[in-house]
Write a protein that holds these residues in place. Structure first.
Motif, mmCIF file in Angstrom:
data_model
loop_
_atom_site.group_PDB
_atom_site.id
_atom_site.type_symbol
_atom_site.label_atom_id
_atom_site.label_comp_id
_atom_site.label_asym_id
_atom_site.label_seq_id
_atom_site.Cartn_x
_atom_site.Cartn_y
_atom_site.Cartn_z
ATOM 1 N N ARG A 1 0.917 -1.136 0.078
ATOM 2 C CA ARG A 1 0.002 0.052 -0.217
ATOM 3 C C ARG A 1 0.794 1.282 0.151
ATOM 4 N N SER A 2 2.057 1.076 -0.572
ATOM 5 C CA SER A 2 2.935 2.455 -0.599
ATOM 6 C C SER A 2 2.563 3.194 -1.940
ATOM 7 N N TYR A 3 1.663 2.765 -3.025
ATOM 8 C CA TYR A 3 1.244 3.191 -4.118
ATOM 9 C C TYR A 3 -0.200 2.296 -4.629
ATOM 10 N N ASP A 4 -0.944 3.006 -4.792
ATOM 11 C CA ASP A 4 -2.259 2.146 -5.296
ATOM 12 C C ASP A 4 -2.285 2.020 -6.811
ATOM 13 N N VAL A 5 -1.371 1.355 -7.351
ATOM 14 C CA VAL A 5 -1.260 0.897 -8.784
ATOM 15 C C VAL A 5 -2.565 0.720 -9.483
ATOM 16 N N SER A 6 -3.497 -0.008 -8.655
ATOM 17 C CA SER A 6 -4.863 -0.504 -9.548
ATOM 18 C C SER A 6 -5.487 0.930 -9.878
ATOM 19 N N LYS A 7 -5.483 2.089 -9.188
ATOM 20 C CA LYS A 7 -5.934 2.992 -9.481
ATOM 21 C C LYS A 7 -5.478 4.119 -10.373
ATOM 22 N N ASP A 8 -4.371 3.660 -10.874
ATOM 23 C CA ASP A 8 -3.672 4.620 -11.951
ATOM 24 C C ASP A 8 -3.697 3.927 -13.333
ATOM 25 N N ALA A 9 -5.013 4.263 -13.985
ATOM 26 C CA ALA A 9 -5.498 3.899 -15.232
ATOM 27 C C ALA A 9 -4.226 3.782 -16.258
ATOM 28 N N ASP A 10 -3.461 4.821 -16.235
ATOM 29 C CA ASP A 10 -2.524 5.084 -17.406
ATOM 30 C C ASP A 10 -1.514 3.954 -17.324
ATOM 31 N N LEU A 11 -1.160 3.660 -16.062
ATOM 32 C CA LEU A 11 -0.043 2.800 -15.525
ATOM 33 C C LEU A 11 -0.606 1.421 -15.815
ATOM 34 N N VAL A 12 -1.871 1.025 -15.371
ATOM 35 C CA VAL A 12 -2.298 -0.323 -15.717
ATOM 36 C C VAL A 12 -2.272 -0.342 -17.126
ATOM 37 N N ARG A 13 -2.754 0.470 -18.042
ATOM 38 C CA ARG A 13 -2.724 0.314 -19.437
ATOM 39 C C ARG A 13 -1.275 -0.012 -19.973
ATOM 40 N N LEU A 14 -0.602 0.659 -19.319
ATOM 41 C CA LEU A 14 0.948 0.488 -19.806
ATOM 42 C C LEU A 14 1.705 -1.006 -19.771
ATOM 43 N N ILE A 15 1.125 -1.389 -18.375
ATOM 44 C CA ILE A 15 1.672 -2.826 -17.824
ATOM 45 C C ILE A 15 0.856 -3.660 -18.854
ATOM 46 N N VAL A 16 -0.296 -3.700 -18.944
ATOM 47 C CA VAL A 16 -1.109 -4.467 -19.794
ATOM 48 C C VAL A 16 -0.516 -4.697 -21.495
#
Length: 160
Positions: A118-133
């Motif tokens: 919980r040092s950063y909520d990656v799941s709420k960062d839509a741009d980052l999730v898109r990049l990971i996918v």
């Protein structure tokens, strides 16, 4: 010693000498300083001092530790993940630039650590999730891709 035995010994020597950088020879210049300094320390000292380095150095140490050092230094992912939001811009940039499966796998591992800690909520960062996918979809090795996908599932809270 006959010539065949000598050639075998010489060939084996070259093979062993080159093993530490065989998988990622592009890392040789980046990793040499860390192999000769940071990774000469005990495991306890490495863990204790990792967070004293700047983020760029932490990234290099982490990548070298997972792609060059054996056994891999996956334990550093947890320490790196503690940096949370401060590390996201660097990791996002490195992920966008990544053109190999191992780097994608390793960066996604850190993001999964951020989500878990919980040092950063990656799941709420839509741009980052898109990049990971996007990066996962471009991976070639099915085993590394499955590991990275498993970490993405942990980020997104997907249970299997």
């Amino acid at each position: 010693m006959n010539i065949l035995v000598r050639l075998t010994v010489v060939s084996a020597s070259f093979l062993v000498a080159g093993c530490s950088f065989a998988a990622n020879s592009h890392l040789r210049n980046t990793c040499n300083p860390w192999v000769n300094t940071f990774y000469k320390n005990s495991l306890r000292e490495r863990i204790a001092t990792f967070d004293s380095y700047d983020l760029g150095s932490q990234y290099e140490i982490f990548i070298c530790g997972n792609q060059v050092i054996h056994p891999p230094a996956i334990y550093l992912a947890e320490s790196f993940a503690k940096e949370g939001a401060a590390a996201v811009p660097l990791l996002k940039k490195k992920l966008a630039q990544a053109d190999d499966d191992l780097t994608v796998r390793d960066i996604v591992l850190v993001f999964a650590g951020m989500q878990r800690q919980r040092s950063y909520d990656v799941s709420k960062d839509a741009d980052l999730v898109r990049l990971i996918v996007e990066k996962l979809n471009g991976m070639h090795d099915p085993e590394w891709k499955a590991i990275a996908q498993g970490n993405l599932d942990k980020i997104l809270g997907v249970s299997k």
